[in-house]
Scaffold this motif. Sequence first.
Motif, mmCIF file in Angstrom:
data_model
loop_
_atom_site.group_PDB
_atom_site.id
_atom_site.type_symbol
_atom_site.label_atom_id
_atom_site.label_comp_id
_atom_site.label_asym_id
_atom_site.label_seq_id
_atom_site.Cartn_x
_atom_site.Cartn_y
_atom_site.Cartn_z
ATOM 1 N N ASP A 23 5.981 22.160 -11.364
ATOM 2 C CA ASP A 23 5.181 23.323 -11.769
ATOM 3 C C ASP A 23 4.132 22.936 -12.812
ATOM 4 N N ARG A 24 4.469 21.975 -13.660
ATOM 5 C CA ARG A 24 3.554 21.564 -14.730
ATOM 6 C C ARG A 24 2.472 20.605 -14.248
ATOM 7 N N ALA A 25 2.696 19.990 -13.095
ATOM 8 C CA ALA A 25 1.753 18.980 -12.604
ATOM 9 C C ALA A 25 0.426 19.611 -12.201
ATOM 10 N N GLU A 26 -0.672 18.963 -12.575
ATOM 11 C CA GLU A 26 -1.992 19.459 -12.182
ATOM 12 C C GLU A 26 -2.174 19.356 -10.676
ATOM 13 N N LYS A 27 -1.714 18.256 -10.110
ATOM 14 C CA LYS A 27 -1.815 18.049 -8.665
ATOM 15 C C LYS A 27 -0.668 17.160 -8.220
ATOM 16 N N LEU A 28 0.058 17.606 -7.184
ATOM 17 C CA LEU A 28 1.150 16.822 -6.637
ATOM 18 C C LEU A 28 0.721 16.130 -5.360
ATOM 19 N N PRO A 29 1.188 14.919 -5.120
ATOM 20 C CA PRO A 29 0.990 14.290 -3.810
ATOM 21 C C PRO A 29 1.894 14.977 -2.793
ATOM 22 N N PRO A 30 1.793 14.638 -1.512
ATOM 23 C CA PRO A 30 2.692 15.234 -0.512
ATOM 24 C C PRO A 30 4.156 14.987 -0.862
ATOM 25 N N VAL A 31 4.964 16.039 -0.754
ATOM 26 C CA VAL A 31 6.395 15.952 -1.037
ATOM 27 C C VAL A 31 7.166 16.070 0.276
ATOM 28 N N VAL A 32 7.969 15.062 0.586
ATOM 29 C CA VAL A 32 8.846 15.090 1.759
ATOM 30 C C VAL A 32 10.257 15.393 1.257
ATOM 31 N N ASP A 48 1.658 8.342 -4.523
ATOM 32 C CA ASP A 48 0.853 8.827 -3.404
ATOM 33 C C ASP A 48 1.664 9.739 -2.496
ATOM 34 N N ALA A 49 2.985 9.733 -2.681
ATOM 35 C CA ALA A 49 3.893 10.645 -1.980
ATOM 36 C C ALA A 49 5.195 10.673 -2.762
ATOM 37 N N ILE A 50 5.931 11.756 -2.604
ATOM 38 C CA ILE A 50 7.238 11.902 -3.242
ATOM 39 C C ILE A 50 8.261 12.214 -2.161
ATOM 40 N N LYS A 51 9.389 11.519 -2.190
ATOM 41 C CA LYS A 51 10.489 11.810 -1.275
ATOM 42 C C LYS A 51 11.662 12.347 -2.092
ATOM 43 N N ILE A 52 12.215 13.466 -1.667
ATOM 44 C CA ILE A 52 13.373 14.048 -2.342
ATOM 45 C C ILE A 52 14.561 14.021 -1.397
ATOM 46 N N GLY A 53 15.682 13.511 -1.911
ATOM 47 C CA GLY A 53 16.913 13.481 -1.141
ATOM 48 C C GLY A 53 17.990 14.312 -1.803
ATOM 49 N N MET A 54 19.101 13.683 -2.153
ATOM 50 C CA MET A 54 20.270 14.395 -2.663
ATOM 51 C C MET A 54 19.991 15.111 -3.978
ATOM 52 N N LEU A 55 20.169 16.426 -3.979
ATOM 53 C CA LEU A 55 20.081 17.261 -5.177
ATOM 54 C C LEU A 55 21.403 18.007 -5.285
ATOM 55 N N HIS A 56 22.295 17.499 -6.105
ATOM 56 C CA HIS A 56 23.681 17.973 -6.104
ATOM 57 C C HIS A 56 23.875 19.308 -6.818
ATOM 58 N N ARG A 57 23.091 19.565 -7.880
ATOM 59 C CA ARG A 57 23.337 20.739 -8.714
ATOM 60 C C ARG A 57 22.074 21.558 -8.932
ATOM 61 N N GLN A 90 0.837 -1.195 0.000
ATOM 62 C CA GLN A 90 0.000 0.000 0.000
ATOM 63 C C GLN A 90 0.870 1.242 0.000
ATOM 64 N N GLY A 91 0.578 2.186 -0.893
ATOM 65 C CA GLY A 91 1.274 3.454 -0.929
ATOM 66 C C GLY A 91 2.410 3.471 -1.930
ATOM 67 N N ARG A 92 2.236 4.270 -3.002
ATOM 68 C CA ARG A 92 3.272 4.409 -4.022
ATOM 69 C C ARG A 92 4.136 5.625 -3.687
ATOM 70 N N VAL A 93 5.440 5.404 -3.552
ATOM 71 C CA VAL A 93 6.363 6.492 -3.210
ATOM 72 C C VAL A 93 7.381 6.650 -4.335
ATOM 73 N N LEU A 94 7.415 7.828 -4.924
ATOM 74 C CA LEU A 94 8.442 8.151 -5.908
ATOM 75 C C LEU A 94 9.608 8.794 -5.172
ATOM 76 N N ILE A 95 10.780 8.179 -5.274
ATOM 77 C CA ILE A 95 11.973 8.659 -4.584
ATOM 78 C C ILE A 95 12.873 9.370 -5.590
ATOM 79 N N ILE A 96 13.209 10.616 -5.309
ATOM 80 C CA ILE A 96 14.114 11.399 -6.153
ATOM 81 C C ILE A 96 15.362 11.640 -5.318
ATOM 82 N N ALA A 97 16.442 10.936 -5.624
ATOM 83 C CA ALA A 97 17.611 10.995 -4.746
ATOM 84 C C ALA A 97 18.832 10.413 -5.448
ATOM 85 N N GLY A 98 19.984 10.506 -4.779
ATOM 86 C CA GLY A 98 21.227 9.981 -5.304
ATOM 87 C C GLY A 98 21.455 8.540 -4.886
#
Length: 267
Positions: free
Chosen positions: A94-103, A73-82, A2-10
Amino acid sequence: MQGRVLIIAGSDSGGGAGIQADIKTVTALGGYAATAITALTAQNTLGVEAIEEVSAPFVARQIDVVLKDIGADAIKIGMLHRRQVVEAIADVFDRAEKLPPVVLDPVMIAKGGASLIATEASEAIMSRLIGPHTHVLTPNIPEAEHLTRTKIDSLADMEKAGRLLLSEGPAAILMKGGHRDGMEIVDILLTKDGIETFSHRRIESRSTHGTGCTLSSAIATGLAQGLSISKAVARAIRYVENAIFEAPGIGAGHGPLNHGHTVGRFD
């Protein structure tokens, strides 16, 4: 599951932090993890030896294709180097119609002390992500000092810095107190509705690599599964505590946690 998490990280080649720790955490808590990798690191428990960049357009492409098909259902953001990567992610949001909660876990300094972010990237994180798109921000004390340009020595200082960050737009700020001295760790959750503190006894261990990544991913998983911010934070803290307590003792430096302590043992 349960719960789809998109992870944006290094990526952490040692497996203890970064995208590897995030995937383990989401999976161990019953969620589904998808990823967009922002950078590759050559590291182990002793430190970061090298960072290989991923192009900003490719980071954005990873996010786009996941959201269009799998969703989140949620987005997690970690390492953003540049800065370019930060801008590319913000443009997608910015282009998204609706974003899930971003951590957003503002990863800036590795456990061994190596810098993981360029100066202009931290400025872009504040203006393009923290203000308009972040639901929960999870800085430790050095990160909060960097973001607010203030000195934090006490719980009162943590609360003051947290209020400054809350005024930038997030729904909640979790000020992590692990860098303060003492046998008790106090984390402070600030929202527009008030303040909640989470006190827990410090576990003396060198196996603390990836605790920030793990905590923020655990929070994102809770939000993806419909928990309130407070309940998601409380469960995440318990999960990290147990993961440290049951750490496998791998490596000669800051070792990894046992992310799989929730998983049943098989013969």
